[in-house]
Scaffold this motif. Structure first.
Motif, short mmCIF file in Angstrom:
data_model
loop_
_atom_site.label_atom_id
_atom_site.label_comp_id
_atom_site.label_asym_id
_atom_site.label_seq_id
_atom_site.Cartn_x
_atom_site.Cartn_y
_atom_site.Cartn_z
N VAL A 30 0.89 -1.18 0.08
CA VAL A 30 0.03 -0.22 -0.06
C VAL A 30 0.89 1.23 -0.13
CG1 VAL A 30 -1.55 1.42 1.45
CG2 VAL A 30 -1.99 -1.05 1.00
N ASN A 31 1.99 1.25 0.81
CA ASN A 31 2.80 2.38 0.81
C ASN A 31 3.51 2.56 -0.60
OD1 ASN A 31 2.34 3.22 3.44
ND2 ASN A 31 3.85 2.00 4.37
N LYS A 32 3.87 1.42 -1.47
CA LYS A 32 4.54 1.33 -2.52
C LYS A 32 3.77 1.74 -3.67
CE LYS A 32 7.81 0.40 -5.47
NZ LYS A 32 9.08 1.21 -5.43
N TYR A 74 4.56 -9.18 -3.77
CA TYR A 74 5.80 -8.52 -2.58
C TYR A 74 6.79 -9.08 -2.93
CZ TYR A 74 7.97 -7.91 1.80
OH TYR A 74 8.77 -7.67 2.71
N PHE A 75 7.05 -10.15 -3.11
CA PHE A 75 8.40 -10.87 -3.46
C PHE A 75 8.98 -10.23 -4.64
CE2 PHE A 75 11.23 -13.97 -5.30
CZ PHE A 75 12.17 -14.13 -4.64
N ARG A 76 8.35 -10.02 -5.85
CA ARG A 76 8.67 -9.23 -6.79
C ARG A 76 9.14 -7.97 -6.67
NH1 ARG A 76 4.06 -11.59 -9.33
NH2 ARG A 76 3.49 -9.36 -9.62
N THR A 77 8.42 -7.12 -5.96
CA THR A 77 8.50 -5.81 -5.62
C THR A 77 9.99 -5.55 -4.87
OG1 THR A 77 6.31 -5.26 -6.13
CG2 THR A 77 7.84 -3.53 -4.87
N GLU A 79 12.39 -7.99 -4.72
CA GLU A 79 13.62 -8.44 -5.42
C GLU A 79 13.87 -6.93 -6.43
OE1 GLU A 79 15.42 -11.06 -5.43
OE2 GLU A 79 14.60 -10.99 -3.20
N ARG A 80 12.93 -6.71 -7.00
CA ARG A 80 13.27 -5.48 -7.97
C ARG A 80 13.99 -4.42 -7.18
NH1 ARG A 80 8.14 -3.65 -9.50
NH2 ARG A 80 7.56 -5.56 -10.08
N GLU A 81 13.57 -4.02 -6.15
CA GLU A 81 14.36 -2.84 -5.32
C GLU A 81 15.55 -3.20 -4.96
OE1 GLU A 81 11.83 -1.39 -2.26
OE2 GLU A 81 10.31 -0.43 -3.55
#
Length: 83
Positions: A30-32, A74-77, A79-81
Protein backbone atom coordinates in the motif's frame (compact mmCIF):
# COMPACT_ATOMS: atom_id res chain seq x y z
CA UNK A 1 24.58 -37.29 7.48
CA UNK A 2 22.97 -34.81 9.84
CA UNK A 3 20.44 -36.11 12.34
CA UNK A 4 17.00 -34.61 11.59
CA UNK A 5 16.33 -34.26 15.32
CA UNK A 6 19.00 -31.55 15.50
CA UNK A 7 17.45 -29.43 12.74
CA UNK A 8 15.36 -26.39 13.59
CA UNK A 9 11.75 -27.34 12.76
CA UNK A 10 10.97 -23.69 11.98
CA UNK A 11 13.90 -23.21 9.61
CA UNK A 12 12.83 -22.56 6.05
CA UNK A 13 16.02 -21.65 4.19
CA UNK A 14 14.35 -21.85 0.76
CA UNK A 15 11.34 -19.70 1.67
CA UNK A 16 12.13 -16.02 1.00
CA UNK A 17 8.91 -14.97 2.75
CA UNK A 18 9.65 -16.82 5.99
CA UNK A 19 9.24 -14.44 8.90
CA UNK A 20 7.41 -11.79 6.87
CA UNK A 21 3.94 -11.17 8.27
CA UNK A 22 0.97 -10.69 5.98
CA UNK A 23 0.21 -7.30 7.54
CA UNK A 24 3.76 -6.17 6.76
CA UNK A 25 3.36 -7.23 3.13
CA UNK A 26 0.07 -5.37 2.76
CA UNK A 27 1.40 -2.21 4.43
CA UNK A 28 4.51 -2.30 2.27
CA UNK A 29 2.50 -2.73 -0.95
CA UNK A 30 0.00 0.00 0.00
CA UNK A 31 2.86 2.40 0.79
CA UNK A 32 4.58 1.49 -2.48
CA UNK A 33 1.60 1.49 -4.85
CA UNK A 34 -1.38 2.98 -3.00
CA UNK A 35 -4.74 1.23 -2.86
CA UNK A 36 -5.78 2.17 -6.41
CA UNK A 37 -2.63 0.91 -8.14
CA UNK A 38 -2.56 -2.14 -5.87
CA UNK A 39 -6.14 -2.91 -6.91
CA UNK A 40 -5.08 -2.54 -10.56
CA UNK A 41 -2.27 -5.04 -10.06
CA UNK A 42 -4.30 -7.51 -7.98
CA UNK A 43 -7.98 -7.22 -8.77
CA UNK A 44 -9.63 -8.35 -5.57
CA UNK A 45 -12.51 -6.57 -3.91
CA UNK A 46 -10.70 -5.90 -0.63
CA UNK A 47 -8.26 -3.70 -2.63
CA UNK A 48 -10.76 -2.06 -4.98
CA UNK A 49 -13.90 -1.35 -2.92
CA UNK A 50 -13.53 0.59 0.34
CA UNK A 51 -10.08 -0.91 1.04
CA UNK A 52 -8.53 -1.16 4.49
CA UNK A 53 -5.75 -3.12 6.11
CA UNK A 54 -8.19 -4.98 8.37
CA UNK A 55 -10.60 -6.03 5.61
CA UNK A 56 -7.67 -7.12 3.46
CA UNK A 57 -6.16 -9.19 6.27
CA UNK A 58 -9.49 -10.87 6.98
CA UNK A 59 -10.02 -11.80 3.33
CA UNK A 60 -6.43 -12.84 2.59
CA UNK A 61 -6.14 -15.04 5.68
CA UNK A 62 -8.99 -17.23 4.44
CA UNK A 63 -8.40 -17.01 0.67
CA UNK A 64 -5.25 -18.84 -0.33
CA UNK A 65 -5.23 -17.91 -4.05
CA UNK A 66 -5.50 -14.19 -3.24
CA UNK A 67 -2.84 -14.40 -0.52
CA UNK A 68 -0.53 -16.10 -3.05
CA UNK A 69 -0.99 -13.17 -5.45
CA UNK A 70 -0.08 -10.71 -2.68
CA UNK A 71 2.96 -12.76 -1.68
CA UNK A 72 4.12 -12.97 -5.30
CA UNK A 73 3.76 -9.22 -5.87
CA UNK A 74 5.50 -8.48 -2.58
CA UNK A 75 8.40 -10.78 -3.46
CA UNK A 76 8.78 -9.37 -7.00
CA UNK A 77 8.65 -5.79 -5.73
CA UNK A 78 11.23 -6.35 -2.99
CA UNK A 79 13.54 -8.22 -5.38
CA UNK A 80 13.25 -5.43 -7.97
CA UNK A 81 14.21 -2.85 -5.34
CA UNK A 82 17.28 -4.87 -4.33
CA UNK A 83 18.43 -4.44 -7.91
Amino acid sequence: MEDSKNQDPNAQPNNPLHGVRLIDMIEYLVNKYGWERLGDRITIRCFTHDPSINSSLKFLRKTEWARKKVEDLYFRTVEREKG
